[in-house]
Scaffold this motif. Sequence first.
Motif, PDB file in Angstrom:
ATOM      1  N   GLY A   1      42.605   6.890 -10.243  1.00 16.88           N
ATOM      2  CA  GLY A   1      41.223   6.599  -9.876  1.00 16.88           C
ATOM      3  C   GLY A   1      40.246   6.736 -11.028  1.00 16.88           C
ATOM      4  N   VAL A   2      40.503   7.664 -11.915  1.00 15.46           N
ATOM      5  CA  VAL A   2      39.628   7.859 -13.074  1.00 15.46           C
ATOM      6  C   VAL A   2      39.859   6.767 -14.123  1.00 15.46           C
ATOM      7  CG1 VAL A   2      39.186   9.390 -15.051  1.00 15.46           C
ATOM      8  CG2 VAL A   2      39.314  10.329 -12.738  1.00 15.46           C
ATOM      9  N   GLU A   3      41.093   6.371 -14.299  1.00 13.39           N
ATOM     10  CA  GLU A   3      41.446   5.407 -15.343  1.00 13.39           C
ATOM     11  C   GLU A   3      41.191   3.952 -14.969  1.00 13.39           C
ATOM     12  OE1 GLU A   3      42.448   6.036 -18.489  1.00 13.39           O
ATOM     13  OE2 GLU A   3      42.089   8.151 -18.062  1.00 13.39           O
ATOM     14  N   ILE A   4      41.265   3.613 -13.692  1.00 13.15           N
ATOM     15  CA  ILE A   4      41.121   2.216 -13.260  1.00 13.15           C
ATOM     16  C   ILE A   4      39.888   2.106 -12.358  1.00 13.15           C
ATOM     17  CG2 ILE A   4      42.231   0.283 -12.073  1.00 13.15           C
ATOM     18  CD1 ILE A   4      44.943   1.649 -12.766  1.00 13.15           C
ATOM     19  N   GLU A   5      38.857   1.500 -12.880  1.00 14.65           N
ATOM     20  CA  GLU A   5      37.557   1.393 -12.204  1.00 14.65           C
ATOM     21  C   GLU A   5      37.682   0.855 -10.769  1.00 14.65           C
ATOM     22  OE1 GLU A   5      33.583   1.845 -11.645  1.00 14.65           O
ATOM     23  OE2 GLU A   5      34.571   2.374 -13.520  1.00 14.65           O
TER      24      GLU A   5
ATOM     25  N   ARG B   1      38.776   3.494  -8.199  1.00  9.25           N
ATOM     26  CA  ARG B   1      38.045   4.770  -8.285  1.00  9.25           C
ATOM     27  C   ARG B   1      38.161   5.588  -6.998  1.00  9.25           C
ATOM     28  NH1 ARG B   1      34.783   6.127 -12.635  1.00  9.25           N
ATOM     29  NH2 ARG B   1      36.438   4.764 -13.326  1.00  9.25           N
ATOM     30  N   PHE B   2      38.235   4.910  -5.854  1.00 16.61           N
ATOM     31  CA  PHE B   2      38.339   5.597  -4.566  1.00 16.61           C
ATOM     32  C   PHE B   2      39.574   6.504  -4.502  1.00 16.61           C
ATOM     33  CE2 PHE B   2      40.839   1.797  -4.029  1.00 16.61           C
ATOM     34  CZ  PHE B   2      41.899   2.171  -3.214  1.00 16.61           C
ATOM     35  N   LEU B   3      40.631   6.175  -5.264  1.00 24.11           N
ATOM     36  CA  LEU B   3      41.844   6.995  -5.251  1.00 24.11           C
ATOM     37  C   LEU B   3      41.585   8.395  -5.801  1.00 24.11           C
ATOM     38  CD1 LEU B   3      44.635   4.468  -6.338  1.00 24.11           C
ATOM     39  CD2 LEU B   3      44.076   5.289  -4.029  1.00 24.11           C
ATOM     40  N   ALA B   4      40.644   8.509  -6.738  1.00 22.61           N
ATOM     41  CA  ALA B   4      40.299   9.828  -7.275  1.00 22.61           C
ATOM     42  C   ALA B   4      39.720  10.712  -6.170  1.00 22.61           C
ATOM     43  CB  ALA B   4      39.308   9.695  -8.429  1.00 22.61           C
TER      44      ALA B   4
END
Length: 158
Positions: A67-71, A74-77
Motif C-alpha cells: 500500500g505504501v509503495e503502490i499509489e 494505498r488502501f492495502l496499507a
Amino acid sequence: MLVNVALVIGTFLFMEGVAWFTHKYVMHGFLWSWHRDHHNHHKGFLEWNDLFAVVFATVAISLIVTGVEIEELRFLAWIGAGVTLYGAFYFIFHDVIVHRRVKTKIDTSGRYMQRIMRAHYVHHKVHTKEGAEAFGFLYAPKKYDRPVKQKQAASETE
C-alpha cells in the motif's frame, strides 16, 4: 481520511472472524502440529503456536508495504494497519492477560473481560485437536457470561 479509518476499523472487526475460522479449521485442523503445544504443558517461553503470529505479521507487513509503495493500492496499507491493530489487541488479551506470558497487573474484573477469559479457559480444558469450543479471541457469546474465579482461572489455563 474517514474511508481510511473505516478500513482500519472494518478490518479489525473482520479479523475476529478470520481468527475464529483460522483457530477452528486451521489450528485445530491441518496445522494442529503448530498449535498442540499451546494446549499442553511445555518447557520454554516460545511455542510452535507462535508461528501463527509470524504468518499474520507477514500478511500485515506485506499489505502495508504494498500500500505504501503502490499509489493505486494505498488502501492495502490501511487494511494492513487493521490487521496489525487486531494483532496487538490479540497479543495483549491472549498472551499478556490470559496466559500471563508477560507479567503485569491488569484489572480483569469487568464483565467483558470475564466473559472472554472464561470462554478461553473453557477452550483450553480440551488438550486434543477435537472437542474444543469457543474459538474466538476478542468476542465470546453470552453463555460464557459468568465471573471467573482467580483460583479457577489459574488452574484452567494449565
